[in-house]
Design a protein around this motif. Structure first.
Motif, PDB file in Angstrom:
ATOM      1  N   PRO A   1       0.805  -1.235   0.000  1.00 59.22           N
ATOM      2  CA  PRO A   1       0.000   0.000   0.000  1.00 59.22           C
ATOM      3  C   PRO A   1       0.832   1.277   0.000  1.00 59.22           C
ATOM      4  O   PRO A   1       0.309   2.345  -0.292  1.00 59.22           O
ATOM      5  CB  PRO A   1      -0.830  -0.121   1.286  1.00 59.22           C
ATOM      6  CG  PRO A   1      -0.123  -1.121   2.121  1.00 59.22           C
ATOM      7  CD  PRO A   1       0.526  -2.064   1.179  1.00 59.22           C
TER       8      PRO A   1
ATOM      9  N   HIS B   1      -7.847  -9.633   0.780  1.00 58.89           N
ATOM     10  CA  HIS B   1      -9.098  -9.680   0.023  1.00 58.89           C
ATOM     11  C   HIS B   1      -8.823  -9.523  -1.470  1.00 58.89           C
ATOM     12  O   HIS B   1      -9.420 -10.219  -2.305  1.00 58.89           O
ATOM     13  CB  HIS B   1     -10.034  -8.576   0.521  1.00 58.89           C
ATOM     14  CG  HIS B   1     -11.361  -8.563  -0.179  1.00 58.89           C
ATOM     15  ND1 HIS B   1     -12.347  -9.503   0.048  1.00 58.89           N
ATOM     16  CD2 HIS B   1     -11.861  -7.719  -1.148  1.00 58.89           C
ATOM     17  CE1 HIS B   1     -13.392  -9.246  -0.707  1.00 58.89           C
ATOM     18  NE2 HIS B   1     -13.126  -8.175  -1.451  1.00 58.89           N
ATOM     19  N   GLY B   2      -7.896  -8.621  -1.822  1.00 54.28           N
ATOM     20  CA  GLY B   2      -7.551  -8.424  -3.222  1.00 54.28           C
ATOM     21  C   GLY B   2      -6.896  -9.650  -3.836  1.00 54.28           C
ATOM     22  O   GLY B   2      -7.147  -9.974  -5.001  1.00 54.28           O
TER      23      GLY B   2
ATOM     24  N   LYS C   1      -5.610  -6.609   5.577  1.00 56.02           N
ATOM     25  CA  LYS C   1      -6.874  -7.287   5.301  1.00 56.02           C
ATOM     26  C   LYS C   1      -7.343  -6.999   3.878  1.00 56.02           C
ATOM     27  O   LYS C   1      -7.784  -7.901   3.156  1.00 56.02           O
ATOM     28  CB  LYS C   1      -7.921  -6.841   6.319  1.00 56.02           C
ATOM     29  CG  LYS C   1      -9.254  -7.562   6.185  1.00 56.02           C
ATOM     30  CD  LYS C   1     -10.238  -7.111   7.262  1.00 56.02           C
ATOM     31  CE  LYS C   1     -11.557  -7.875   7.115  1.00 56.02           C
ATOM     32  NZ  LYS C   1     -12.547  -7.464   8.129  1.00 56.02           N
ATOM     33  N   ARG C   2      -7.231  -5.721   3.456  1.00 55.98           N
ATOM     34  CA  ARG C   2      -7.624  -5.361   2.092  1.00 55.98           C
ATOM     35  C   ARG C   2      -6.719  -6.051   1.069  1.00 55.98           C
ATOM     36  O   ARG C   2      -7.180  -6.478   0.002  1.00 55.98           O
ATOM     37  CB  ARG C   2      -7.573  -3.841   1.921  1.00 55.98           C
ATOM     38  CG  ARG C   2      -8.656  -3.096   2.686  1.00 55.98           C
ATOM     39  CD  ARG C   2      -8.705  -1.626   2.293  1.00 55.98           C
ATOM     40  NE  ARG C   2      -7.520  -0.907   2.715  1.00 55.98           N
ATOM     41  CZ  ARG C   2      -7.391  -0.309   3.898  1.00 55.98           C
ATOM     42  NH1 ARG C   2      -8.364  -0.358   4.793  1.00 55.98           N
ATOM     43  NH2 ARG C   2      -6.291   0.354   4.194  1.00 55.98           N
TER      44      ARG C   2
ATOM     45  N   GLY D   1      -7.967 -10.340   9.228  1.00 58.64           N
ATOM     46  CA  GLY D   1      -8.250  -9.045   9.809  1.00 58.64           C
ATOM     47  C   GLY D   1      -7.696  -8.947  11.218  1.00 58.64           C
ATOM     48  O   GLY D   1      -7.531  -9.961  11.910  1.00 58.64           O
TER      49      GLY D   1
ATOM     50  N   MET E   1      -5.613  -3.239   8.822  1.00 56.69           N
ATOM     51  CA  MET E   1      -6.725  -3.167   7.873  1.00 56.69           C
ATOM     52  C   MET E   1      -6.210  -3.134   6.441  1.00 56.69           C
ATOM     53  O   MET E   1      -6.860  -3.667   5.529  1.00 56.69           O
ATOM     54  CB  MET E   1      -7.573  -1.937   8.176  1.00 56.69           C
ATOM     55  CG  MET E   1      -8.325  -2.017   9.495  1.00 56.69           C
ATOM     56  SD  MET E   1      -9.418  -3.468   9.584  1.00 56.69           S
ATOM     57  CE  MET E   1     -10.639  -3.047   8.342  1.00 56.69           C
ATOM     58  N   ALA E   2      -5.051  -2.517   6.216  1.00 54.18           N
ATOM     59  CA  ALA E   2      -4.455  -2.542   4.879  1.00 54.18           C
ATOM     60  C   ALA E   2      -4.076  -3.962   4.487  1.00 54.18           C
ATOM     61  O   ALA E   2      -4.240  -4.365   3.328  1.00 54.18           O
ATOM     62  CB  ALA E   2      -3.230  -1.631   4.838  1.00 54.18           C
TER      63      ALA E   2
END
Length: 841
Positions: A598, A640-641, A636-637, A683, A633-634
Motif C-alpha cells: 500500500p 481480500h484483493g 486485510k484489504r 483481519g 486493515m491494509a
C-alpha cells in the motif's frame, strides 16, 4: 540411506502433568499507590510492568509469570514462581525498578509512600502455594502459565545434577536467569581451548502444534563462546554486553555493561548492579578492571565469576579460537541424556520416515567443466544458448530492453572489477545489443564515496546520501552496481567511534539515484576472487528480479502456478517504529516478479523498481509516520484483493508466521490459537471475519522455520560402522526429505557440501573445538485453505522446490532457507532504512 530416520529434538509432555507454584498477590493498598505514582497513559489501562517482569524473572529464583494489574481490581495471583519467594528480594527488585525509571520524581510524596510500603510484611498475607495442572488430558496447554512453567520445571530436573553423556563426559549444568521470554537456558561446565572459554547451552521452550494445538517441549543445543582475552585498546561499546555473573546457588544471572553517557565511561547497568549487590552483599569490579583481566574472571572459582558471551557485534574483542555450532553428534548425545532424565514428565516424539523431495531444474543449464572436457564444441554452443536465454529472461523480468551495469572501485580493484565484468558478460551472453536487449557495462571511479563514516547513525548517513547524489546522475534504465569496498579492516572502530561501515548508507544512497548495489570486500579469504565476483553478479541479478526459467518437465510440479510470499515489515529494536505489509508475487513461467504494497505508487511495482522505491520512501524522516496508514486493515484489504484476483486460476500464497504478522493488530487468525478457534479468519482483532475461499483456487500455506526456534531441531540415526574422531561415539547419517505429520508437513533440505555441514555428522565439539558445525533447519508447513492431504502435499512440494530455483545459487546443492517468494520478500529489507528514535525531528 532410505531406511534411516529423522529424530526431532522434541518431547511430548505427559498429560495431566502438575506442578507446585508459589504465588504472591498484590495488596490493594500497594496497587493503588503504584497507580498514583505511575498512572497508565490511558484511563483504566494496565500498570506497565513489562520491565519489572523481566527483572523478577532474572533476580528471583524461578519466577515464571507476572500477571497484569488493572486499577481497582483485586489481584490475588500476581507473581508466580516455582520456588519459594524471597520477599525481601522481591521488595528490593520492585524498589530498584521504580527508582531506575526516568519518569519518576524520587522526591514526590507518591514515591515516598510506595517506598515505605516495600517491606516483606506488606506481602506476607498475600503468599500462598497451590498445585496447578499444566496440560489437559489430551496434551494441550491449560493456560499461559504452561509455557514458562514447564520449561522451568524441565530445567529444574537437569540443573545441578551431573549429566552423563554417551562419550563418557559428565556435565554439570547451571541455570541462566534472564528476563526475556519463556525460553529457559542451562549452561554446562566451562571448557577452555587455549585462552578461550566456551560451554554447551541447552535451551527449552514449549510450543504448540499447528493442528490440534498439542504442546511440545523443544530442546536446542548450542555452543556459547565467551571472551577470554583482555581487550587491546580502549573499547567503544555501541551495544551493551549481557554478561553472565555467577550468584547464589550457582545460578548465572545476566548483568549488562556498556557505555554510560552520563558517566562518560564504561559501567555496569545500574539497576542490574543494584540487584546483584543486594543478592550477594558485595559489588562487582569496575568494568575496566574486569576487561583488563577477563580470563581470570572467567575461571571456575573466581569471585565473582563473570562470563561475557562473544558476539559478532563485539568488534572490540578478539575473535575466539573456538568455532560456532554444536554438531549433530553433540545434539544426539545431549538429547538422549536429557530424555532419560525427563522420562517421568515427557517422552521423545519418536523418529520419522521421509517422502522424497522434488528439485526444480532450469530449462537451460550452464555447461559444467566435465562437459567442456568431453565436448568443447557442444559445450560452447550450450554456453551461448544459456547466456542468450538469461538475456531474454532478464528482459522479461525487468520489462525493459536495456540494462546498465556499473563497476565502482579504485585502481587497486581493477582485477576484481575485471572479473565482475567478465562474469556479467558471460551470464548474459556478451555486451552490446543482442536479440533486442542491450547490456551496457561502465567503470566508475569510487573517489571518496566509499570512505568510512564517523558512525553509522542517521546524521552521517544523510551526509553520505547527499555526497552520492551529487556524484551520480539519476539513472533512467535498470541500473545495477558492483561496488568493491576497501574492506572490513578500513571500517573497524577507531577511538571513541563505533565503526564507520558505510554499506547500509551506501545502499540507500545509490538506490535514491536509481541504482541497485552489491558489495565485494577484496580481502575476504574464504573464497577466491572468481567465486566472489560470480556470487556478487548472481545476487545482483536476483535484485533485478531475475528468476531462472524452470524446465518444462518438472517431475509433477506445476510451475505455471504463481507463488506469493506475504510479509509484515517491522523496524529493528531501538528504532523508530515502522510496520507495513507487502507481498512478492513470482510467476515462474513469465519471469515477472512483482511487489505489492500500500505504500508503493499504484500499489505495485516490478521487484527491481520496488527496491529503489522502498529506499526512497524510507530515506525520508517522515517514513515511520507514513507507515501508520499501512496497518492491519491494509493487510486485510491486500488479502481480500489476492483472493479476488485469483478467482478460478490456481495460485499459492506462502505466509511466514514468524514475527508481527500473527499478532492481534495484523492477522491473529493464522496463530495456533487462532486456527484452533474455528475456520480461517482474517483481519486484526476486532475486525476479524472468515476468509471466504469458496470457488477460489488460492491455496494458503503457513510456514514456520527452525531458524526462529518454533520448529524443533533434529538429529539422525547412527552409522553402523565408523565413529567420531576417537571412535567413542558413532557418526550420524545424512537426511533430507518431506515428513508427514498429523495434519501438517515438515521439510528438511539436502545438506550442502560445505565442510561445516559435512563434518557436523562426523565430529564433536569436544574433540574439535575449532571446527564450525552447521545443519539445515526444518520448515513446517500447514495448509490453511480447504483441501485434503494430496492437495497439501502438492503445495508443500512446490514450496520446497522453490527454495532451490534462485539465480544466486550457483551450486546444485544450495538452497535458500525459505521458498523463493518469501526469500525475495525478506531481501527487500536491505533497501529499507530504519530511523533512530533519537534521530527524528
Amino acid at each position: 540411506m532410505s531406511d534411516s530416520k529423522l529424530h526431532l529434538m522434541s518431547f511430548a509432555p505427559v498429560p495431566d502433568t502438575k506442578t507446585t507454584v508459589h504465588v504472591v498477590g498484590l495488596p490493594d493498598s500497594l496497587r493503588d499507590a503504584l497507580f498514583t505514582l505511575m498512572p497508565p497513559r490511558k484511563e483504566g489501562g494496565y500498570l506497565n510492568t513489562k520491565v519489572l517482569k523481566d527483572d523478577l524473572r532474572c533476580w528471583l529464583d524461578r519466577a515464571v509469570e507476572l500477571n497484569p494489574v488493572r486499577p481497582n481490581v483485586h489481584t490475588d495471583s500476581w507473581l508466580i514462581a516455582l520456588a519459594p519467594i524471597d520477599l525481601a528480594k522481591l521488595c528490593n527488585v520492585i524498589a530498584v525498578w521504580i527508582s531506575s525509571r526516568k519518569d519518576i520524581d524520587t522526591q514526590s510524596p507518591a514515591y515516598c509512600k510506595v517506598m515505605g510500603m516495600l517491606h516483606p510484611e506488606t506481602f506476607e498475607e498475600a503468599v500462598h502455594g497451590e498445585e496447578t495442572c499444566l496440560f489437559s488430558g489430551d496434551g494441550r496447554p491449560t493456560g499461559r502459565l504452561t509455557f514458562p512453567a514447564f520449561s522451568a520445571q524441565v530445567a529444574d530436573a537437569i540443573a545441578d545434577i551431573p549429566l552423563e553423556l554417551a562419550n563418557g563426559m559428565v556435565e554439570n549444568f547451571s541455570r541462566v536467569s534472564r528476563g526475556n521470554g519463556n525460553v529457559y537456558e542451562l549452561i554446562s561446565d566451562i571448557h577452555w581451548h587455549k585462552e578461550d572459554p566456551w560451554a554447551f547451552a541447552l535451551r527449552f521452550h514449549v510450543e504448540t502444534l499447528p493442528v490440534g494445538r498439542k504442546a511440545r517441549l523443544n530442546m536446542d543445543v548450542a555452543v556459547r563462546r565467551f571472551i577470554g582475552k583482555p581487550w587491546q585498546d580502549d573499547p567503544f561499546l555501541k551495544h551493551d554486553v549481557n554478561a553472565y555473573v555467577r550468584t547464589e546457588g550457582g545460578t548465572l544471572r545476566v548483568v549488562p555493561y556498556g557505555y554510560d553517557k552520563q558517566k562518560r565511561d564504561l559501567a555496569w547497568d545500574p539497576a542490574a548492579l543494584a540487584n546483584y549487590e543486594f543478592a550477594r552483599g558485595t559489588g562487582l569490579p569496575a568494568v575496566r578492571e574486569y576487561l583488563e583481566d577477563m580470563g581470570r574472571y572467567a575461571r571456575d572459582g573466581s569471585q565473582p565469576q563473570i562470563l561475557s558471551p562473544y558476539a559478532m557485534t563485539a568488534s572490540w574483542a578478539s575473535k575466539p579460537s573456538v568455532a560456532s555450532g554444536a554438531s549433530v553428534i553433540d545434539k544426539a548425545m545431549f538429547f538422549e541424556a536429557v530424555a532419560a532424565r525427563l522420562k517421568d514428565i515427557a517422552e521423545p516424539v519418536g523418529a520419522l520416515d521421509s517422502l522424497q523431495l522434488t528439485h526444480l531444474k532450469a530449462s537451460i543449464e550452464e555447461p559444467r567443466q566435465a562437459d567442456w572436457d568431453k565436448d568443447p564444441v557442444g559445450a560452447r554452443a550450450r554456453q551461448e544458448a544459456w547466456g542468450r536465454a538469461n538475456r531474454a529472461r532478464l528482459a522479461r523480468c525487468t520489462g525493459r530492453d536495456r540494462a546498465v551495469f556499473q563497476l565502482i572501485g579504485n585502481q587497486d580493484d581493477a582485477r576484481l572489477l575485471g572479473m565482475a565484468r567478465a562474469e556479467i558478460s558471460r551470464f548474459l551472453g556478451g555486451e552490446g545489443a543482442v536479440d533486442g536487449f542491450e547490456v551496457k557495462i561502465d567503470n566508475i571511479p569510487a573517489n571518496d564515496l566509499l570512505n568510512r563514516m564517523e558512525n553509522t547513525g542517521d546524521s552521517q548517513a544523510k551526509i553520505r546520501w547527499r555526497k552520492v547524489a551529487a556524484a551520480l546522475p539519476e539513472a533512467t534504465d535498470p541500473t545495477a552496481c558492483i561496488v568493491v569496498l576497501p574492506g572490513a579492516e578500513s571500517y573497524k572502530p577507531k577511538g571513541k567511534d563505533d565503526g564507520g561501515d558505510p554499506k547500509r548508507a551506501l545502499r540507500i544512497a545509490f538506490a535514491k539515484t536509481g541504482r541497485l548495489t552489491q558489495f565485494i570486500e577484496p580481502e575476504d579469504s574464504k573464497d577466491g576472487p572468481e567465486i566472489r565476483a560470480r556470487v556478487a553478479v548472481r545476487d545482483l541479478m536476483r535484485q533485478l528480479g531475475f528468476v531462472p526459467e524452470p524446465a518444462r518437465n518438472s517431475r509433477g510440479i506445476d510451475t505455471s502456478i504463481p507463488a506469493i510470499g506475504l510479509k509484515v515489515y517491522n523496524s529493528g529494536n531501538g528504532k523508530a517504529r515502522a510496520s507495513f505489509p507487502y507481498c512478492v508475487r513470482q510467476d515462474m513461467r513469465s519471469g515477472a516478479v512483482t511487489v505489492y504494497c500500500p505504500l508503493l505508487p499504484d500499489g505495485s511495482l516490478p521487484y527491481w523498481r520496488a527496491l529503489i522505491e522502498f529506499a526512497r520512501l524510507s530515506g525520508s524522516e517522515g517514513f515511520p509516520d507514513s507507515c501508520k496508514r499501512a496497518n492491519g486493515m491494509a493487510l486485510k484489504r491486500m488479502l481480500h484483493g489476492i483472493v479476488r484476483a485469483t478467482g478460478d486460476r490456481p495460485e499459492l500464497l506462502l505466509v511466514n508466521s514468524y514475527g508481527r504478522i500473527r499478532q492481534r493488530d495484523w492477522w491473529p487468525g493464522i496463530s495456533d490459537s487462532g486456527l484452533e478457534s474455528g475456520p480461517l479468519s482474517y483481519g486484526p482483532t476486532g475486525y476479524e471475519e472468515p476468509l471466504d475461499l469458496a470457488g477460489s483456487k488460492l491455496r494458503i500455506l503457513r510456514i514456520r522455520s527452525g531458524l526462529n526456534g518454533e520448529v524443533p531441531d533434529w538429529f539422525t540415526d547412527e552409522v553402523a560402522a565408523g565413529g567420531a574422531d576417537d571412535g567413542t561415539v558413532p557418526n550420524r547419517r545424512d537426511k533430507q526429505g518431506l515428513f508427514k505429520m498429523d495434519g501438517y508437513f515438515l521439510a528438511l533440505a539436502p545438506r550442502p557440501g560445505d565442510a561445516q555441514y559435512k563434518w557436523s555428522a562426523r565430529g564433536s565439539k569436544y574433540d574439535s573445538p575449532t571446527a564450525a558445525f552447521c545443519e539445515k533447519t526444518i520448515n513446517e508447513y500447514c495448509l490453511l485453505s480447504p483441501g485434503g492431504e494430496a492437495e497439501a502435499l502438492a503445495s508443500v512440494k512446490y514450496a520446497e522446490a522453490l527454495r532451490g530455483c534462485m539465480v544466486q545459487l550457483y551450486k546444485n546443492d544450495m538452497r535458500v532457507n525459505l521458498p523463493a517468494p518469501l526469500h525475495l520478500a525478506e531481501q527487500v529489507e536491505e533497501y529499507i532504512w530504519d530511523w533512530e528514535l533519537t534521530g527524528r525531528r
